[in-house]
Write an enzyme that holds these catalytic residues in place. Sequence first.
Site, mmCIF file in Angstrom:
data_model
loop_
_atom_site.group_PDB
_atom_site.id
_atom_site.type_symbol
_atom_site.label_atom_id
_atom_site.label_comp_id
_atom_site.label_asym_id
_atom_site.label_seq_id
_atom_site.Cartn_x
_atom_site.Cartn_y
_atom_site.Cartn_z
ATOM 1 N N LYS A 115 -12.502 2.773 -5.797
ATOM 2 C CA LYS A 115 -12.269 3.980 -6.597
ATOM 3 C C LYS A 115 -13.557 4.719 -6.894
ATOM 4 C CE LYS A 115 -7.835 3.151 -8.761
ATOM 5 N NZ LYS A 115 -7.070 3.073 -10.005
ATOM 6 N N LYS A 197 -0.668 1.138 3.734
ATOM 7 C CA LYS A 197 0.438 1.136 2.785
ATOM 8 C C LYS A 197 0.838 2.578 2.436
ATOM 9 C CE LYS A 197 0.749 -0.385 -1.852
ATOM 10 N NZ LYS A 197 0.386 -1.267 -2.961
ATOM 11 N N LYS A 200 0.842 7.050 -2.939
ATOM 12 C CA LYS A 200 1.009 8.348 -3.584
ATOM 13 C C LYS A 200 -0.266 9.174 -3.502
ATOM 14 C CE LYS A 200 0.690 5.970 -8.042
ATOM 15 N NZ LYS A 200 1.294 5.705 -9.318
#
Length: 334
Positions: A115, A197, A200
């Site tokens: 992140k 994966k 979103k």
Amino acid sequence: MIGDKKVLFSGMQATGNLTLGNYLGALKNWVSLTDEYECFYCVVDEHSITVRQDPATLRKRARALLILYIAAGIDPEKACLYYQSHVSAHAELAWILDCYTYMGEMNRMTQFKDKSAKHADNINVGLFAYPVLMAADILLYQADVVPVGIDQLQHLEITRDIAERFNNIYGQTFTIPEAYIGKVGAKIMSLQDPAKKMSKSDENPNGSIYLMDDRDTIIRKFRRAVTDSEACIAYRDEQPGIKNLLDIYSACAGKTPEEAVQEFSGRGYGELKAAVGEIVADTLDPLQKRCAELSADKAYIDSIIKNNAEKAEWYANKTLRKVQKKIGFPERIR
Ligand code: TRP
């Protein structure tokens, strides 16, 4: 334990548009766990601000997520559905646990590394301390089990370490939580890159089916799904695109992938894609309608939010007070 039931805690962030992966991989299974466990399902809005959010959007999405929990079939009288920010014990316990967590162990968190690479302009302390807030979420409710995806297992591991450390110093205080492994949800991959994966936060909207996508969009995205040139419908790792389509189909149809293979044997990829598109649209259509109905019933949703926050707060404060006492904070007169 609450009564004769084990406690289960999980949470989701209200950022980004939830995808079919979130639904088939997590939310759908959350419903079935409410019989066996005393469930707390949190909208973790405090985790969301580790990345800059537009206030109006965050508020809107947090409410939409709570409504989605109910629309998916979770009974809000049975499971506790609430906002993290409505129960101040989360932030309070997180601060305390920060003081029992080492920089060294936090430095190993792979999600922080990922992140901070992605948000290089805003590597804030909250982003670093994120797993400790997650530990507070779980430990406040003395959770026995936590259903999480593999990407969160490292955070659950550190939660266990922090809880054990605290218990060793102060005596039995926290239940040591386990990852929930049982009937795990289907792992849904991106339609454009089946090695990844479904997410979103994917930049390519064609890779993900969003829960609010309309039928035409869903069908179109499946038509464009990446497959292979084997021209054979089989359920195997060498054909990740087809495998993903079969996983999605079987999760929606309530069948095994093997049954799905049989159903489509000898048929073309085009037919498979069309069938998956239809069944996904059929699955999401009632969910979307239910969300719309619930959203219109403001008074009902507000009452759920209020009652469940009170319920969560009662359990959370019980643990927090115990912790505060153990570490030597002054006794509360009121
Ligand atoms: N970090 C989790 C995620 O992004 C969400 C979360 C926050 C969570 N607190 C939790 C999940 C506690 C399980 C238990 O998926």
